[in-house]
Design an enzyme around this catalytic site. Sequence first.
Site, short mmCIF file in Angstrom:
data_model
loop_
_atom_site.label_atom_id
_atom_site.label_comp_id
_atom_site.label_asym_id
_atom_site.label_seq_id
_atom_site.Cartn_x
_atom_site.Cartn_y
_atom_site.Cartn_z
N SER A 30 72.52 6.18 -86.70
CA SER A 30 71.51 6.37 -87.75
C SER A 30 70.49 7.43 -87.37
O SER A 30 69.56 7.70 -88.12
CB SER A 30 70.79 5.04 -88.02
OG SER A 30 70.26 4.51 -86.81
N ASN A 117 65.92 -5.11 -82.95
CA ASN A 117 65.82 -5.77 -84.26
C ASN A 117 64.38 -5.94 -84.72
O ASN A 117 64.05 -5.65 -85.87
CB ASN A 117 66.53 -7.13 -84.21
CG ASN A 117 68.02 -6.99 -83.94
OD1 ASN A 117 68.53 -5.86 -83.93
ND2 ASN A 117 68.70 -8.09 -83.71
N HIS A 163 58.99 3.36 -133.74
CA HIS A 163 60.36 3.75 -134.15
C HIS A 163 60.50 5.25 -134.33
O HIS A 163 61.27 5.71 -135.18
CB HIS A 163 60.77 3.03 -135.45
CG HIS A 163 60.43 1.58 -135.46
ND1 HIS A 163 61.22 0.62 -134.88
CD2 HIS A 163 59.35 0.93 -135.95
CE1 HIS A 163 60.65 -0.56 -135.03
NE2 HIS A 163 59.51 -0.41 -135.67
N SER A 284 65.62 30.55 -119.32
CA SER A 284 67.07 30.42 -119.33
C SER A 284 67.65 31.73 -118.84
O SER A 284 67.09 32.80 -119.09
CB SER A 284 67.53 30.12 -120.75
OG SER A 284 68.86 30.54 -120.92
N LYS A 290 63.61 31.25 -124.18
CA LYS A 290 63.40 29.87 -123.75
C LYS A 290 62.29 29.70 -122.71
O LYS A 290 62.13 30.51 -121.82
CB LYS A 290 64.70 29.30 -123.15
CG LYS A 290 65.80 29.14 -124.14
CD LYS A 290 65.48 28.04 -125.11
CE LYS A 290 66.14 26.83 -124.87
NZ LYS A 290 67.10 26.09 -124.66
N GLU A 297 61.63 17.01 -117.29
CA GLU A 297 63.05 16.64 -117.42
C GLU A 297 63.60 16.14 -116.09
O GLU A 297 64.31 15.13 -116.03
CB GLU A 297 63.87 17.84 -117.92
CG GLU A 297 63.63 18.16 -119.38
CD GLU A 297 64.36 19.42 -119.82
OE1 GLU A 297 65.45 19.71 -119.30
OE2 GLU A 297 63.83 20.12 -120.70
N TYR A 324 69.53 -10.89 -88.13
CA TYR A 324 69.78 -9.46 -88.28
C TYR A 324 71.27 -9.16 -88.37
O TYR A 324 72.08 -9.71 -87.64
CB TYR A 324 69.18 -8.67 -87.10
CG TYR A 324 69.49 -7.19 -87.20
CD1 TYR A 324 68.69 -6.35 -87.95
CD2 TYR A 324 70.64 -6.66 -86.61
CE1 TYR A 324 68.99 -5.00 -88.09
CE2 TYR A 324 70.95 -5.31 -86.73
CZ TYR A 324 70.13 -4.49 -87.48
OH TYR A 324 70.44 -3.17 -87.62
N GLN A 329 70.74 -1.45 -91.39
CA GLN A 329 70.54 -0.04 -91.08
C GLN A 329 70.61 0.81 -92.36
O GLN A 329 70.05 1.89 -92.42
CB GLN A 329 71.61 0.42 -90.08
CG GLN A 329 71.46 1.84 -89.62
CD GLN A 329 72.28 2.10 -88.36
OE1 GLN A 329 71.97 1.61 -87.29
NE2 GLN A 329 73.36 2.85 -88.50
#
Length: 464
Positions: A30, A117, A163, A284, A290, A297, A324, A329
């Site tokens: 890890s 641990n 709505h 764009s 644009k 977004e 554990y 991990q």
Amino acid sequence: MTAQLSKKSEAWSARFSEPVSDLVKRYTASVFFDKRLAQFDIQGSLAHAEMLAHQNIISSQDYADIQRGMTQIQSEIASGKFEWLLDLEDVHLNIEKRLTELVGDAGKRLHTGRSRNDQVATDIRLYLRTAIDDIKVLLRELRLALVDLAEQHAETILPGFTHMQVAQPVTFGHHMLAYVEMFGRDAERMADCRKRVNRLPLGAAALAGTTFAIDRERVAATLGFDDVCRNSLDAVSDRDFAIEFCAASALVMTHISRMSEELVIWMSPRVGFIDIADRFCTGSSIMPQKKNPDVPELARGKTGRVNGHLIALLTLMKGQPLAYNKDNQEDKEPLFDTVDTVVDTLRIFADMARGITVKADAMRAAALQGYATATDLADYLVKKGLPFRDAHEAVARAVRACVDKNCDLSDLTLDEMRAFSPLIEQDIFSVLTLEGSVRARDHVGGTAPGQVRTAIARIRAELT
Ligand code: ARG
């Protein structure tokens, strides 16, 4: 990959007759991601060592050596010189190994009365506590930016929607304050979560506690924890505090996403209610006209991964027997990505909120379409004695007539209106204006400009 395959030196090597394959090593390691915990790992180790020395479990010379070694390790990490080794699996073993290289036996004594641990559970809690504190500051900054925007637009009329259809006029300031409330609850949730994060697992050791005469309260005080975890099995195994944090984060992002959706709609040229400063938008590559609201977004999109991390951690936990298991991990990458995403998003939104230009004329024009004051007419009739359902019906007929004539309620003459109810009098015209409509909703939580200003004062006081 920054860690290297070399320097074999596993902490448990005497027990094993053959080395693990490189693939297994990579699969179980890890260090690539948990090295981010290094500063917290060192902080926790120093507090543990100080307690061991205080309890005469190690000597004060050992503690001094550990301090010296850790100082050097900290500077090696800060300068990028620290050599992270995949062979040493994780952040804990990498640091411990280097410490032993630097200070000898004192480094080997550090792990007395401790296990990875309880060590890793402590590191994550220290990390998360800092992250929560950062997020609370950022939520406050975002709320202040939105409050400023609300103040500038306490009187600006916006069509309120239900709505996605024009419902009743509201003030733009009131609309912004709705988000300020949401982010305020998010901050409360973070603060509440922090209470359960801020407890010390160290002392639980692998799972059952330790035979050494440790002083857990002392370590807790050194590290700024409010309390110690009360059960060693629970301390090393549960990650509910991280799940809770992810749930609170998912709500932060959900609120950000709702706001983003509105910003995107409002900025559409079809709607044209706002503009967002150029530094938050892109063009764009093919369409020169644009200007896209990329930041909202993307924030809306990133909500998906944060929600996903919550489900990942819930699923990670649900099948685990005490205590554990290595499954845990897998808690780190979702957690780290959640923190990164929420922190970046809040930072950018606090800045972007100050880059929003409100096009009040377009908002007002939109509110004038769609019979936004129809409820005001119904309320007016009720105040003249008509039961609400009858008033609703009378106004529905009036709206229908306006639709046929393609005009607004306020365009009808008094005589035309009286055809729907003889209770209508000259004073109706002030009721049907947008300004009259918002001003009339003058109670706690209502959209009246005066109420918006009162709410702003309350929130500002809360935030100082
Ligand atoms: N890297 C491990 C984790 O993130 C540390 C604890 C490992 N403990 C163990 N007994 N294998 O959870």
